[in-house]
Design a protein around this motif. Structure first.
Motif, PDB file in Angstrom:
ATOM      1  N   GLY A 224       1.206  37.896  43.162  1.00 48.78           N
ATOM      2  CA  GLY A 224       1.646  36.673  42.523  1.00 48.78           C
ATOM      3  C   GLY A 224       0.938  35.447  43.073  1.00 48.78           C
ATOM      4  O   GLY A 224       0.184  35.499  44.054  1.00 48.78           O
ATOM      5  N   ARG A 225       1.238  34.308  42.427  1.00 49.03           N
ATOM      6  CA  ARG A 225       0.581  33.064  42.815  1.00 49.03           C
ATOM      7  C   ARG A 225       1.009  32.623  44.210  1.00 49.03           C
ATOM      8  O   ARG A 225       0.185  32.193  45.020  1.00 49.03           O
ATOM      9  CB  ARG A 225       0.921  31.978  41.781  1.00 49.03           C
ATOM     10  CG  ARG A 225       0.284  30.629  42.090  1.00 49.03           C
ATOM     11  CD  ARG A 225       0.672  29.604  41.045  1.00 49.03           C
ATOM     12  NE  ARG A 225       0.035  28.338  41.323  1.00 49.03           N
ATOM     13  CZ  ARG A 225      -1.191  28.004  40.964  1.00 49.03           C
ATOM     14  NH1 ARG A 225      -1.939  28.887  40.297  1.00 49.03           N
ATOM     15  NH2 ARG A 225      -1.681  26.823  41.263  1.00 49.03           N
ATOM     16  N   GLU A 226       2.322  32.729  44.496  1.00 48.45           N
ATOM     17  CA  GLU A 226       2.800  32.302  45.806  1.00 48.45           C
ATOM     18  C   GLU A 226       2.181  33.130  46.922  1.00 48.45           C
ATOM     19  O   GLU A 226       1.799  32.603  47.974  1.00 48.45           O
ATOM     20  CB  GLU A 226       4.324  32.399  45.850  1.00 48.45           C
ATOM     21  CG  GLU A 226       5.027  31.442  44.901  1.00 48.45           C
ATOM     22  CD  GLU A 226       6.536  31.562  44.997  1.00 48.45           C
ATOM     23  OE1 GLU A 226       6.992  32.434  45.792  1.00 48.45           O
ATOM     24  OE2 GLU A 226       7.240  30.808  44.316  1.00 48.45           O
ATOM     25  N   GLU A 229      -1.422  32.049  47.396  1.00 49.94           N
ATOM     26  CA  GLU A 229      -1.525  30.785  48.116  1.00 49.94           C
ATOM     27  C   GLU A 229      -1.212  30.966  49.597  1.00 49.94           C
ATOM     28  O   GLU A 229      -1.861  30.369  50.468  1.00 49.94           O
ATOM     29  CB  GLU A 229      -0.574  29.764  47.500  1.00 49.94           C
ATOM     30  CG  GLU A 229      -0.990  29.311  46.102  1.00 49.94           C
ATOM     31  CD  GLU A 229      -0.010  28.328  45.523  1.00 49.94           C
ATOM     32  OE1 GLU A 229       1.068  28.131  46.159  1.00 49.94           O
ATOM     33  OE2 GLU A 229      -0.292  27.752  44.452  1.00 49.94           O
TER      34      GLU A 229
END
Length: 695
Positions: A224-226, A229
């Motif tokens: 996922g994006r989180e 990051e």
């Protein structure tokens, strides 16, 4: 109500059995409380400092340390017999001083620490320490703080990398050497990756078996994006950690280099000390000849004189050769002989305050280039000669003095008029014209050496047919070399030539060893049989001359004579027979100067070299190369001083093998002549000046 003895006994036994259980549960609860009290503060905050301490707390608070701290309060006091019942009802021991844990590993008893005088000094200076300015960090501390460096080097700094690998569940694909090289050059693409050879597609397993490369991330896992990051931030932190670690390693490397440089400087200092000790040892060897060993008795000519064994032998040899010589004159001749053979004595200096390697006096009475010079002793008599300077119209044809030697008040010169003149320097002031520090002498009439005459020139020796270019005299024997390619031996008491040594005959009849080494001498004889004149290599200022001195230098000792000549040869002669018994070939240009002692011959040449020959083997033991031609030299056991076509005077240290140049307050044009004694040196250059040096 009374209890039966049996029931009381059972009650006590049951109580005794229950005591270990209670004690064990109490200990476990106490350990749990201690661990909770220590670890809880570190796990409640997530700052950098608390994270570090929380990582260290499990390492420091091991069960062994906690048990030792917990059980220290329950230990019985030495020297007292306490019952179990009293121990059970004893109140809890005083609180444990956890501040001591980790600071004093040898005293983990929990007891109060004894105060020392150092602690009291710290307490008294607390206010001053708090008010003092915090010094600015230097070196690597200016870029990396202590806490940042600690965070980058502890094992937990790799935690993010481990977590990312577990999240991806794959590792980076293995790249072989070929792929690594192509990837570094930016040449790795899909076609290269697919067409890699079998040596790149498999890695070696733990037992040498091939192992397939790991799959890429995009093929199996989607994040996922989180998470991405977070991983990006962790990667940036890891890169920062790598930068910090690189900085620390560079700092350690620089520190090691600095330590190595310091050790190297220390080693060089020790080497210099060793070389200084060697030079002092050589100096002591030279001074050994002047140790008083025998005492001359009083003579009618003067007081008692203390001499050494070598001087005594020289004195007796002089008396045996010249029975009619007075003892005082024999003593002077013997001392001159020793000085010429063994080198100058170490005399007390009146210029100790002068720095070495500096010309502290300049004599500029000449008007042409200095052709020769010599002096008797420090603060003695100095004689120098210069080339003639043509007057207006160029019709001046003055004769040039090409060689000179001074002993006490006796001076002998050889010039371009093929004559050798003997001078009495005590009479030079009577007929000289000059200033207080020096004067000039002119040619006088013939006379008898040692008898009164009108001028300072007391005798003229004739016999050569060309310019006299070199000479050397000792006692009553004089040897001269000339451009007529002959060497003549003279008796100064009679003024007669007693022996003539022909260099052309020596070239045509070389010794067997020399002829076998150099081959037929017909070509060499033909080359030097005509008039001798060669162009010198350019000096440092670009000037050059026609060199016409066929015999560049000579010296004798007893019956041994050494000469250097224009045929690039150094010859050793026997003065009893007049034959050359050894020829040393090695120079490629005319030999301009030569000197020898008991073990070595040192020669300089127009081929820009100074060669040191071993008398025992006849080979070259050392060779010193310069940029310009060598015109003059002198040496002893410690150094070789030479004029090599530059303004400065060259000094070669035979101990350290280092070459230095004397140029402070020196010549403005190339120096051509040099002579030194003790710590004093005299040089003459093409700038018409004579320089006096402290060395």
């Amino acid at each position: 109500m009374s209890v039966p003895p049996s029931r009381a006994r059972q009650k006590d036994e049951s109580k005794d059995h229950s005591e270990p259980i209670a004690s064990s549960s109490t200990t476990n609860s106490r350990l749990a409380n201690i661990s909770k009290a220590i670890i809880t503060p570190f796990s409640s905050y997530k700052s950098d400092s608390t994270k570090v301490l929380s990582d260290l707390a499990p390492v420091l608070m091991t069960p062994k340390i906690i048990n030792a701290a917990a059980s220290s309060s329950s230990k019985s006091t030495q020297g007292y017999n306490v019952s179990q019942r009293q121990r059970a009802y004893r109140p809890t021991a005083k609180a444990i001083d956890f501040a001591l844990l980790g600071r004093a590993p040898g005293r983990l008893t929990g007891a109060g620490r004894r105060l020392t005088s150092h602690d009291l000094e710290i307490v008294e200076a607390t206010s001053e320490l708090l008010e003092a300015d915090i010094p600015e960090p230097e070196g690597v501390a200016a870029d990396v703080s202590l806490l940042r460096g600690f965070n980058a080097t502890i094992p937990s700094s790799q935690r993010g990398k481990t977590r990312r690998r577990k999240t991806r569940n794959v590792d980076t694909p293995h790249l072989g050497l070929k792929r690594l090289g192509m990837n570094a050059r930016g040449l790795l693409n899909d076609s290269n990756y697919d067409s890699a050879g079998p040596e790149d597609s498999f890695a070696q397993g733990p037992k040498g078996r091939p192992r397939r490369g790991r799959e890429s991330l995009a093929a199996t896992v989607r994040l996922g994006r989180e998470e991405l990051e977070r991983q990006a931030q962790e990667i940036l932190l890891d890169k920062e950690n790598l930068r910090v670690r690189r900085t620390l390693i560079h700092a350690e490397s620089s520190e090691i280099v600095a330590k190595i440089s310091g050790l190297e400087a220390l080693r060089q200092k020790l080497d210099k000390d060793l070389l200084k000790i060697q030079e002092e040892e050589l100096e002591l060897d030279d001074e050994c000849n002047s140790i008083p060993d025998c005492l001359f008795g009083p003579s009618p000519d003067g007081p008692c004189v203390v001499e050494s064994v070598q001087d005594r032998l020289a004195y007796e040899e002089t008396v045996s050769k010249n029975p009619n010589v007075r003892p005082s004159e024999a003593h002077v001749m013997a001392s001159q002989s020793i000085r010429r053979k063994k080198g100058p004595a170490f005399l007390p200096s009146e210029h100790d305050e002068l720095p070495p390697a500096v010309a502290f006096m300049t004599l500029d009475s000449h008007h042409g280039a200095i052709t020769c010079l010599d002096f008797s002793e420090p603060y003695g008599l100095l004689v120098s000669a210069s080339a003639n300077v043509a007057e207006e119209g160029g019709e001046s044809e003055l004769e040039v003095v090409k060689c000179v030697q001074v002993e006490e008040h006796v001076c002998i010169t050889g010039g371009s008029d093929s004559k050798v003149r003997l001078w009495d320097l005590r009479r030079a002031g009577e007929s000289s014209s000059g200033n207080e520090s020096g004067g000039t002498v002119s040619n006088g009439e013939d006379g008898v050496f040692g008898e009164p005459s009108e001028g300072p020139c007391v005798r003229v020796l004739e016999g050569h047919s060309s310019s006299v270019t070199s000479l050397f005299f000792e006692d009553a024997t004089l040897v001269t070399g000339a451009s007529d390619k002959t060497i003549r031996q003279w008796d100064l008491t009679t003024g007669q030539c007693v022996l003539t040594m022909d260099i052309l005959w020596a070239i045509s009849h070389p010794p067997l060893a020399a002829s076998a080494a150099s081959g037929p001498a017909a070509g060499l004889l033909k080359a030097v049989s005509g008039p001798f004149a060669v162009a010198t290599p350019p000096y440092a200022d670009g000037s050059w001359d026609m060199y016409q001195d066929f015999v560049g230098g000579l010296q004798f000792w007893g019956y041994a004579l050494v000469s250097g000549s224009g045929d690039s040869a150094v010859r050793m002669w026997d003065m009893r027979t007049g034959q050359a018994h050894r020829t040393l070939m090695g120079h490629t240009g005319a030999v301009t100067c030569v000197q020898f002692d008991e073990h070595h011959i040192v020669s300089g040449s127009l081929d820009k070299t100074v060669r040191i020959w071993d008398l025992r083997t006849g080979g070259i033991s050392d060779s010193i190369r310069f940029e310009y031609p060598v015109t003059s030299l002198q040496f002893d056991s410690r150094k070789v001083v030479a004029c090599a076509g530059e303004n400065g005077v060259k000094i070669y240290n035979r101990t350290t093998l280092q070459l230095s140049t004397l140029s402070t307050n020196g010549h403005t044009q190339p120096a051509e002549r040099v002579r030194y004694m003790d710590r004093y040196m005299v040089s003459g250059g093409r700038d018409s000046r004579v320089k006096i040096w402290a060395i």
